[in-house]
Design an enzyme around this catalytic site. Structure first.
Site, PDB file in Angstrom:
ATOM      1  N   TYR A  37      17.769  22.043  20.322  1.00  0.00           N
ATOM      2  CA  TYR A  37      16.559  22.019  19.497  1.00  0.00           C
ATOM      3  C   TYR A  37      15.367  21.537  20.334  1.00  0.00           C
ATOM      4  O   TYR A  37      14.299  22.146  20.334  1.00  0.00           O
ATOM      5  CB  TYR A  37      16.766  21.099  18.297  1.00  0.00           C
ATOM      6  CG  TYR A  37      15.531  20.917  17.454  1.00  0.00           C
ATOM      7  CD1 TYR A  37      15.232  21.807  16.420  1.00  0.00           C
ATOM      8  CD2 TYR A  37      14.655  19.867  17.696  1.00  0.00           C
ATOM      9  CE1 TYR A  37      14.090  21.651  15.661  1.00  0.00           C
ATOM     10  CE2 TYR A  37      13.507  19.713  16.942  1.00  0.00           C
ATOM     11  CZ  TYR A  37      13.230  20.602  15.920  1.00  0.00           C
ATOM     12  OH  TYR A  37      12.096  20.446  15.178  1.00  0.00           O
ATOM     13  N   ASP A  38      15.579  20.451  21.078  1.00  0.00           N
ATOM     14  CA  ASP A  38      14.501  19.907  21.914  1.00  0.00           C
ATOM     15  C   ASP A  38      14.000  20.947  22.910  1.00  0.00           C
ATOM     16  O   ASP A  38      12.811  21.034  23.191  1.00  0.00           O
ATOM     17  CB  ASP A  38      14.983  18.676  22.699  1.00  0.00           C
ATOM     18  CG  ASP A  38      15.248  17.501  21.778  1.00  0.00           C
ATOM     19  OD1 ASP A  38      14.776  17.551  20.617  1.00  0.00           O
ATOM     20  OD2 ASP A  38      15.934  16.561  22.206  1.00  0.00           O
ATOM     21  N   SER A  83       1.775  15.706 -17.713  1.00  0.00           N
ATOM     22  CA  SER A  83       2.801  14.664 -17.681  1.00  0.00           C
ATOM     23  C   SER A  83       3.892  15.041 -18.680  1.00  0.00           C
ATOM     24  O   SER A  83       3.893  16.146 -19.217  1.00  0.00           O
ATOM     25  CB  SER A  83       2.199  13.298 -17.959  1.00  0.00           C
ATOM     26  OG  SER A  83       1.433  13.353 -19.121  1.00  0.00           O
ATOM     27  N   GLU A 115      17.673  17.598 -14.458  1.00  0.00           N
ATOM     28  CA  GLU A 115      17.599  17.064 -13.098  1.00  0.00           C
ATOM     29  C   GLU A 115      17.134  15.611 -13.138  1.00  0.00           C
ATOM     30  O   GLU A 115      16.640  15.150 -14.162  1.00  0.00           O
ATOM     31  CB  GLU A 115      16.669  17.930 -12.230  1.00  0.00           C
ATOM     32  CG  GLU A 115      15.279  18.065 -12.782  1.00  0.00           C
ATOM     33  CD  GLU A 115      14.488  19.215 -12.140  1.00  0.00           C
ATOM     34  OE1 GLU A 115      14.071  19.033 -11.005  1.00  0.00           O
ATOM     35  OE2 GLU A 115      14.308  20.260 -12.793  1.00  0.00           O
ATOM     36  N   LYS A 117      14.805  12.332 -12.541  1.00  0.00           N
ATOM     37  CA  LYS A 117      13.360  12.098 -12.485  1.00  0.00           C
ATOM     38  C   LYS A 117      13.099  11.201 -11.286  1.00  0.00           C
ATOM     39  O   LYS A 117      13.513  10.046 -11.257  1.00  0.00           O
ATOM     40  CB  LYS A 117      12.889  11.430 -13.776  1.00  0.00           C
ATOM     41  CG  LYS A 117      11.386  11.253 -13.852  1.00  0.00           C
ATOM     42  CD  LYS A 117      10.988  10.820 -15.260  1.00  0.00           C
ATOM     43  CE  LYS A 117       9.476  10.823 -15.434  1.00  0.00           C
ATOM     44  NZ  LYS A 117       8.805   9.873 -14.548  1.00  0.00           N
ATOM     45  N   CYS A 409      -1.525 -27.352   3.894  1.00  0.00           N
ATOM     46  CA  CYS A 409      -0.160 -26.851   3.947  1.00  0.00           C
ATOM     47  C   CYS A 409       0.787 -27.891   3.356  1.00  0.00           C
ATOM     48  O   CYS A 409       0.768 -29.053   3.772  1.00  0.00           O
ATOM     49  CB  CYS A 409       0.211 -26.557   5.399  1.00  0.00           C
ATOM     50  SG  CYS A 409       1.949 -26.158   5.617  1.00  0.00           S
ATOM     51  N   CYS A 432       3.224 -26.340  12.758  1.00  0.00           N
ATOM     52  CA  CYS A 432       3.738 -26.472  11.394  1.00  0.00           C
ATOM     53  C   CYS A 432       5.251 -26.221  11.396  1.00  0.00           C
ATOM     54  O   CYS A 432       5.714 -25.161  11.810  1.00  0.00           O
ATOM     55  CB  CYS A 432       3.061 -25.464  10.478  1.00  0.00           C
ATOM     56  SG  CYS A 432       3.776 -25.409   8.828  1.00  0.00           S
TER      57      CYS A 432
END
Ligand code: IVH
Length: 673
Positions: A37-38, A83, A115, A117, A409, A432
């Site tokens: 393929y490449d 919709s 089918e 959703k 903090c 921290c």
């Protein structure tokens, strides 16, 4: 002029590549090995590079590469995208069937096509004579947004249709989704890069499609499922079922979980079974869509204001639950990001007990007006950290208290600051402990340095007892340091020291990822490691060098620069190297990087004789090199043509190789000269 034979070859390659893309991405059943393929793909790229006029919009090489947009153009839909009405239980499904039969005056049972959703983003793809000409979001159903360049990057969106019987005009409708696994991976990357994770796969899909920069969309794992059409000209179809089969033949992915059934009992059964198996789907589904199969009957039934009479959506019960917010904590992450987290009365949501849920950021808390003591709806989607959807103000007693983001903090006491224009406040404390702990956990995590045995509890103790003040201190720990800690036996101390030792030689990509540079996830870390090959080179890379890496944009580049520009970070790395950490360069360069000019940077100056600058650039790039405009120490060659500018001079001063045009041609394999 392009010779006819080459034009035909390009067409043939395009057809072959489209077909193999379809086998690979849609059917998941490749016919040829990747290398083959490449080879086809590279041949087409080279042909198009030599003859740019061969580059047609439906060429498989043209999925990416459009410049970023300022805004999306409006995209009106020729046929409105409606919709669906909802049914939430069996009774409502049966009412739908009764309604349809009454309308049609049908005595016997009807045939329905069922089918899943898909829970994603609805889009429409327009094909003229088999070529994709536009991709649009649904928008308000009448006008959407033109997201063609983005949808072109989705592998399961055919750029050209397969087969000889393609319609002259077709609007294919369907849903763009992000598979749940890919979504989890993306979120891990987001978090590792110090970015906010997506709340659910639908948001991630929608956010990816609505990117102004299509190169971002291209990196997002999206899939397109077709489930219907708007306009369809030049093809005859009589049933919805047949339509789905034709769509599949033209190269689209259609749900394999579809079923055609006569009568409503089969529909009810389909919905029940699908809901029970909801978690087995690789992508999120939130219901089933039931359609009258016969298109003639669909026409007779027609539509109401916003939804057709011939279809209904059966919605699954949501994975939500109601519980109380006991408190809201400010949690400090690895990059200092401070996130409000709701502490909840534990509650089961779709079978998982949830006791904490993210509130994302302070704006979100304010927008949703969530208070301590509130009853809230929590939900799980995909596999994300559960989130608080909304408060139930009607259940308030008056004792609820609003959340106030602390100014300091809660862990180290440093100021919390919120940079202009950012949603996320950050702890500014350089040392921290909360940030440090999170950084160490990330550093040691499986996908980073993979230090087995360095769990959360142990990290807590190491930091709290001052044994580790910086990630580099991990590499100085001895068994004697560890044994006095809680729940650490001699054997586990030895194992941990050994695991840390093994991590000294992790590969560079993991090491870079482990550093936790903002915006640098696993994939980017790998790209950086491959490009620079060593930690030193990466640390010294300029903004320009970084921008030349595929997938690295200005944001990533400046973040990498900022990270390595910070003296504390350089010091930490220096101490790791001193303690014997040796990130290993990428073992095997990728095939494309073995091209003759891989990693070489060229600058051209003056006028070339045998080709234009553009052609020279195309050749260098085709051979794996890159061309930049200014000369630096990192430039490998400066090619000097007639009437060169100051660049030739600069090259000599910096000691960069200077080549004449014939010398440059010598570097190229003969067919590129
Ligand atoms: S058919 C006339 N089939 O659900 C309406 N829609 O509420 C035709 N959706 O915006 C829609 N999966 O994005 C249809 N298999 C499916 C679907 C599906 C998801 C979405 C669609 C639409 C919404 C309708």
């Amino acid at each position: 002029m392009v010779p006819d034979s080459l034009r035909r070859r390009a067409e043939d390659l395009r057809r072959q590549i489209h077909y193999h893309n379809y086998r690979y991405y849609v059917l998941d059943r490749p016919e040829i090995p990747d290398e083959e393929y490449d080879r086809l793909f590279r041949e087409l790229v080279e042909l198009e590079e030599h003859y740019p006029e061969l580059r047609s919009p439906d060429s498989p090489t043209q999925r990416v590469g459009a410049p970023p947009l300022e805004a999306f153009e409006p995209a009106p839909h020729a046929v409105p995208m409606l919709s669906l009405e909802n049914a939430t239980d069996e009774a409502e499904l049966r009412e739908f069937d009764a309604r349809v039969r009454r309308f049609l005056g049908a005595d016997g049972p009807l045939v329905y096509s069922c089918e899943p959703k898909f829970d994603g983003l609805a889009v429409e793809l327009t094909y003229r004579d088999g070529v994709l000409v536009r991709g649009a979001t649904r928008g308000d159903g009448t006008v959407g947004e033109d997201v063609t360049v983005n949808l072109r990057t989705v592998r399961t969106v055919p750029l050209g249709l397969l087969g000889n019987d393609v319609p002259s005009l077709m609007d294919v409708r369907g849903e763009v989704v992000m598979p749940v696994e890919a979504f989890r991976r993306l979120n891990r990357e987001q978090e590792a890069a110090g970015l906010a994770p997506f709340a659910n796969p639908r948001n991630a899909a929608a956010g990816s499609v609505r990117q102004l920069d299509s190169s971002i969309t291209a990196r997002r794992p999206l899939e397109f499922f077709a489930y219907g059409v708007g306009r369809l000209e030049g093809a005859e179809v009589r049933t919805h079922w047949e339509l789905l089969e034709r769509l599949e033949g033209w190269g689209f992915r259609v749900s394999e979980h579809r079923q055609r059934t006569r009568g409503i009992d089969g529909v009810v059964e389909f919905c029940r079974r699908t809901e029970a198996r909801r978690d087995e789907f690789p992508y999120e589904i939130d219901g089933c869509v039931i359609k009258v199969d016969n298109l003639g009957l669909q026409d007779r039934l027609g539509t109401k204001a916003r939804a057709p009479r011939w279809a209904i959506a059966y919605k699954f019960a949501p994975r939500q639950a109601v519980t109380r917010v006991k408190g809201i904590e400010a949690s400090v992450g690895r990059t200092g990001a401070v996130t409000p987290v709701a502490v909840l009365e534990p509650v089961s949501v779709g079978g998982v007990t949830v006791s904490r849920a993210t509130l994302h950021n302070p704006d979100e808390v304010a927008r949703k007006d969530i208070r301590i003591g509130d009853w809230v709806v929590v939900q799980r989607a995909g596999d994300v950290i559960p989130e608080v959807v909304r408060a139930l103000p009607e259940r308030r007693t008056g004792d609820e208290r609003p959340f106030v983001m602390p100014e300091r903090c809660p862990v180290c006491g440093a100021r919390i600051e919120r940079p202009e224009g950012e949603a996320i406040p950050r702890c500014t404390g350089l040392s921290c402990p909360a940030q440090l702990k999170a950084r160490i956990r990330h550093f040691a995590s499986r996908r980073a340095m993979d230090i087995d045995g360095l769990g959360t509890k142990l990290v807590e103790q190491l930091v709290d007892r001052g044994l580790v003040r910086d990630v580099a201190d991990l590499f100085r720990l001895s068994e004697a340091d560890l044994v006095p800690l809680e729940r650490v036996a001699e054997k586990s101390a030895r194992n941990l020291v050994e695991a840390i030792d093994r991590a000294r030689k992790r590969d560079l990509a993991r090491f870079v990822y482990a550093l936790g540079i903002r915006h640098v996830g696993e994939a980017t870390a790998r790209a950086l490691a491959e490009r620079f090959g060593s930690l030193e080179r990466l640390m010294d890379a300029t903004e320009e060098d970084l921008l030349a890496v595929p997938d690295v944009g200005p944001e990533v580049a400046s973040s990498v620069r900022a990270f390595f520009g910070e003296p504390a970070n350089r010091e930490s790395i220096r101490r790791m190297l001193e303690a014997g950490v040796r990130p290993m360069p990428p073992a095997r360069p990728k095939a494309e990087q073995q091209a003759p000019l891989t990693g070489k940077t060229f600058v051209f100056t003056g006028t070339l004789e045998s080709m234009t600058r553009e052609e020279a650039k195309a050749r260098v790039e085709a051979l794996g090199g890159k061309v930049t405009s200014s000369v630096s120490r990192r430039t490998d060659y400066v090619v000097v043509g007639a009437d060169p500018g100051s660049k030739a001079e600069k090259a000599r001063t910096l000691g960069v190789n200077v080549l004449s045009e014939p010398e440059f041609l010598e570097l190229l394999p003969s067919k590129f000269r």
